[in-house]
Design a protein around this motif. Structure first.
Motif, PDB file in Angstrom:
ATOM      1  N   TRP A  21      10.161  -2.650  20.148  1.00 18.37           N
ATOM      2  CA  TRP A  21      11.278  -3.550  20.462  1.00 18.37           C
ATOM      3  C   TRP A  21      12.585  -2.957  19.963  1.00 18.37           C
ATOM      4  O   TRP A  21      13.576  -2.909  20.684  1.00 18.37           O
ATOM      5  CB  TRP A  21      11.032  -4.916  19.835  1.00 18.37           C
ATOM      6  N   ALA A  22      12.596  -2.487  18.708  1.00 18.59           N
ATOM      7  CA  ALA A  22      13.814  -1.923  18.115  1.00 18.59           C
ATOM      8  C   ALA A  22      14.275  -0.692  18.883  1.00 18.59           C
ATOM      9  O   ALA A  22      15.476  -0.514  19.113  1.00 18.59           O
ATOM     10  CB  ALA A  22      13.577  -1.585  16.652  1.00 18.59           C
ATOM     11  N   ALA A  23      13.338   0.140  19.310  1.00 15.09           N
ATOM     12  CA  ALA A  23      13.689   1.349  20.060  1.00 15.09           C
ATOM     13  C   ALA A  23      14.329   0.993  21.400  1.00 15.09           C
ATOM     14  O   ALA A  23      15.267   1.657  21.850  1.00 15.09           O
ATOM     15  CB  ALA A  23      12.457   2.218  20.282  1.00 15.09           C
ATOM     16  N   GLY A  24      13.835  -0.059  22.037  1.00 10.66           N
ATOM     17  CA  GLY A  24      14.338  -0.445  23.354  1.00 10.66           C
ATOM     18  C   GLY A  24      15.601  -1.281  23.332  1.00 10.66           C
ATOM     19  O   GLY A  24      16.389  -1.251  24.271  1.00 10.66           O
ATOM     20  N   THR A  25      15.811  -2.038  22.246  1.00  6.61           N
ATOM     21  CA  THR A  25      16.938  -2.977  22.218  1.00  6.61           C
ATOM     22  C   THR A  25      17.964  -2.688  21.134  1.00  6.61           C
ATOM     23  O   THR A  25      19.073  -3.224  21.183  1.00  6.61           O
ATOM     24  CB  THR A  25      16.437  -4.424  21.992  1.00  6.61           C
ATOM     25  N   GLY A  26      17.558  -1.927  20.118  1.00  9.94           N
ATOM     26  CA  GLY A  26      18.442  -1.701  18.981  1.00  9.94           C
ATOM     27  C   GLY A  26      18.435  -2.855  17.998  1.00  9.94           C
ATOM     28  O   GLY A  26      19.211  -2.888  17.054  1.00  9.94           O
ATOM     29  N   VAL A  27      17.531  -3.826  18.189  1.00 16.67           N
ATOM     30  CA  VAL A  27      17.422  -4.988  17.311  1.00 16.67           C
ATOM     31  C   VAL A  27      16.138  -4.848  16.499  1.00 16.67           C
ATOM     32  O   VAL A  27      15.055  -4.726  17.073  1.00 16.67           O
ATOM     33  CB  VAL A  27      17.387  -6.308  18.117  1.00 16.67           C
ATOM     34  N   GLU A  28      16.275  -4.866  15.175  1.00 12.03           N
ATOM     35  CA  GLU A  28      15.106  -4.731  14.309  1.00 12.03           C
ATOM     36  C   GLU A  28      14.647  -6.085  13.793  1.00 12.03           C
ATOM     37  O   GLU A  28      15.459  -6.972  13.543  1.00 12.03           O
ATOM     38  CB  GLU A  28      15.427  -3.822  13.129  1.00 12.03           C
ATOM     39  N   PHE A  29      13.329  -6.232  13.659  1.00 17.84           N
ATOM     40  CA  PHE A  29      12.724  -7.443  13.100  1.00 17.84           C
ATOM     41  C   PHE A  29      11.903  -7.068  11.882  1.00 17.84           C
ATOM     42  O   PHE A  29      11.196  -6.067  11.887  1.00 17.84           O
ATOM     43  CB  PHE A  29      11.792  -8.126  14.114  1.00 17.84           C
ATOM     44  N   ASP A  30      11.977  -7.882  10.848  1.00 17.40           N
ATOM     45  CA  ASP A  30      11.087  -7.740   9.702  1.00 17.40           C
ATOM     46  C   ASP A  30       9.717  -8.307  10.089  1.00 17.40           C
ATOM     47  O   ASP A  30       9.623  -9.122  11.012  1.00 17.40           O
ATOM     48  CB  ASP A  30      11.635  -8.520   8.500  1.00 17.40           C
ATOM     49  N   PRO A  31       8.665  -7.934   9.367  1.00 19.89           N
ATOM     50  CA  PRO A  31       7.345  -8.468   9.701  1.00 19.89           C
ATOM     51  C   PRO A  31       7.219  -9.970   9.453  1.00 19.89           C
ATOM     52  O   PRO A  31       6.368 -10.628  10.022  1.00 19.89           O
ATOM     53  CB  PRO A  31       6.378  -7.691   8.808  1.00 19.89           C
ATOM     54  N   TYR A  32       8.087 -10.510   8.585  1.00 22.49           N
ATOM     55  CA  TYR A  32       8.060 -11.944   8.277  1.00 22.49           C
ATOM     56  C   TYR A  32       9.475 -12.501   8.398  1.00 22.49           C
ATOM     57  O   TYR A  32      10.429 -11.836   8.038  1.00 22.49           O
ATOM     58  CB  TYR A  32       7.579 -12.194   6.848  1.00 22.49           C
ATOM     59  N   THR A  33       9.579 -13.735   8.874  1.00 22.57           N
ATOM     60  CA  THR A  33      10.862 -14.420   8.964  1.00 22.57           C
ATOM     61  C   THR A  33      10.711 -15.778   8.301  1.00 22.57           C
ATOM     62  O   THR A  33      10.003 -16.649   8.815  1.00 22.57           O
ATOM     63  CB  THR A  33      11.295 -14.602  10.436  1.00 22.57           C
ATOM     64  N   ALA A  34      11.341 -15.968   7.158  1.00 20.10           N
ATOM     65  CA  ALA A  34      11.269 -17.243   6.439  1.00 20.10           C
ATOM     66  C   ALA A  34      12.187 -18.269   7.106  1.00 20.10           C
ATOM     67  O   ALA A  34      13.353 -17.973   7.380  1.00 20.10           O
ATOM     68  CB  ALA A  34      11.657 -17.046   4.980  1.00 20.10           C
ATOM     69  N   TRP A  35      11.665 -19.448   7.347  1.00 19.04           N
ATOM     70  CA  TRP A  35      12.451 -20.519   7.956  1.00 19.04           C
ATOM     71  C   TRP A  35      13.642 -20.878   7.065  1.00 19.04           C
ATOM     72  O   TRP A  35      14.731 -21.157   7.561  1.00 19.04           O
ATOM     73  CB  TRP A  35      11.577 -21.728   8.240  1.00 19.04           C
ATOM     74  N   ALA A  36      13.474 -20.824   5.756  1.00 20.86           N
ATOM     75  CA  ALA A  36      14.589 -21.130   4.847  1.00 20.86           C
ATOM     76  C   ALA A  36      15.749 -20.173   5.075  1.00 20.86           C
ATOM     77  O   ALA A  36      16.920 -20.582   5.025  1.00 20.86           O
ATOM     78  CB  ALA A  36      14.112 -21.062   3.395  1.00 20.86           C
ATOM     79  N   GLU A  37      15.462 -18.906   5.341  1.00 21.75           N
ATOM     80  CA  GLU A  37      16.521 -17.928   5.601  1.00 21.75           C
ATOM     81  C   GLU A  37      17.207 -18.208   6.943  1.00 21.75           C
ATOM     82  O   GLU A  37      18.423 -18.042   7.067  1.00 21.75           O
ATOM     83  CB  GLU A  37      15.952 -16.519   5.584  1.00 21.75           C
ATOM     84  N   VAL A  38      16.438 -18.618   7.923  1.00 23.62           N
ATOM     85  CA  VAL A  38      17.025 -18.960   9.223  1.00 23.62           C
ATOM     86  C   VAL A  38      17.938 -20.174   9.072  1.00 23.62           C
ATOM     87  O   VAL A  38      19.058 -20.181   9.574  1.00 23.62           O
ATOM     88  CB  VAL A  38      15.930 -19.230  10.283  1.00 23.62           C
ATOM     89  N   ARG A  39      17.459 -21.198   8.361  1.00 21.37           N
ATOM     90  CA  ARG A  39      18.272 -22.402   8.141  1.00 21.37           C
ATOM     91  C   ARG A  39      19.557 -22.063   7.388  1.00 21.37           C
ATOM     92  O   ARG A  39      20.623 -22.585   7.700  1.00 21.37           O
ATOM     93  CB  ARG A  39      17.490 -23.471   7.375  1.00 21.37           C
ATOM     94  N   GLU A  40      19.458 -21.184   6.401  1.00 20.15           N
ATOM     95  CA  GLU A  40      20.636 -20.742   5.643  1.00 20.15           C
ATOM     96  C   GLU A  40      21.657 -20.089   6.573  1.00 20.15           C
ATOM     97  O   GLU A  40      22.849 -20.388   6.537  1.00 20.15           O
ATOM     98  CB  GLU A  40      20.205 -19.764   4.551  1.00 20.15           C
ATOM     99  N   ALA A  41      21.191 -19.195   7.440  1.00 21.11           N
ATOM    100  CA  ALA A  41      22.089 -18.521   8.386  1.00 21.11           C
ATOM    101  C   ALA A  41      22.691 -19.525   9.366  1.00 21.11           C
ATOM    102  O   ALA A  41      23.880 -19.449   9.682  1.00 21.11           O
ATOM    103  CB  ALA A  41      21.334 -17.426   9.135  1.00 21.11           C
ATOM    104  N   LEU A  42      21.883 -20.469   9.840  1.00 17.56           N
ATOM    105  CA  LEU A  42      22.387 -21.483  10.776  1.00 17.56           C
ATOM    106  C   LEU A  42      23.444 -22.359  10.131  1.00 17.56           C
ATOM    107  O   LEU A  42      24.387 -22.794  10.795  1.00 17.56           O
ATOM    108  CB  LEU A  42      21.239 -22.354  11.291  1.00 17.56           C
ATOM    109  N   SER A  43      23.306 -22.620   8.835  1.00 15.55           N
ATOM    110  CA  SER A  43      24.271 -23.489   8.153  1.00 15.55           C
ATOM    111  C   SER A  43      25.671 -22.877   8.111  1.00 15.55           C
ATOM    112  O   SER A  43      26.644 -23.583   7.889  1.00 15.55           O
ATOM    113  CB  SER A  43      23.795 -23.801   6.730  1.00 15.55           C
ATOM    114  N   LYS A  44      25.766 -21.580   8.339  1.00 16.32           N
ATOM    115  CA  LYS A  44      27.055 -20.888   8.304  1.00 16.32           C
ATOM    116  C   LYS A  44      27.683 -20.750   9.689  1.00 16.32           C
ATOM    117  O   LYS A  44      28.719 -20.123   9.835  1.00 16.32           O
ATOM    118  CB  LYS A  44      26.873 -19.503   7.683  1.00 16.32           C
TER     119      LYS A  44
END
Length: 102
Positions: A21-44
């Motif tokens: 995915w990263a090679a094709g799009t330039g977007v990297e993903f970690d193996p885990y995504t914590a919902w708390a981190e997503v909520r934190e980013a959304l709050s901003k």
């Protein structure tokens, strides 16, 4: 097509998917995504969608009707990060087409 899902839980045991995915799009993903981190980013961000929460038996669904997004989060405290996502991690993100009034 009326919707689709991104199954983030698959990245925990298949790093080659993330690399492809990263090679094709330039977007990297970690193996885990914590919902708390997503909520934190959304709050901003302006105009954060309002979520309704429902129990899905070992998972919680956070559904934003206005933006047609649903996030499934692991809600089993015994689930630990390993070759799978753990408690509090995002399992999947789904998008769907809004229902049109007839």
């Amino acid at each position: 097509m009326s919707g689709g899902s991104i199954e983030l839980h698959r990245l925990a045991n298949a790093p080659e998917l993330a690399a492809r995915w990263a090679a094709g799009t330039g977007v990297e993903f970690d193996p885990y995504t914590a919902w708390a981190e997503v909520r934190e980013a959304l709050s901003k961000t302006p105009q954060v969608p309002e979520f309704t929460v429902s129990d899905q038996g070992g998972f919680l669904e956070y559904r934003a009707e206005k933006s047609c997004v649903s996030v499934i989060v692991v809600d089993d405290e015994e689930e630990q990060r390993d070759y799978q996502v753990g408690h509090g991690d995002v399992w999947s993100v789904s998008l769907w087409a809004p229902v049109r009034a007839s």
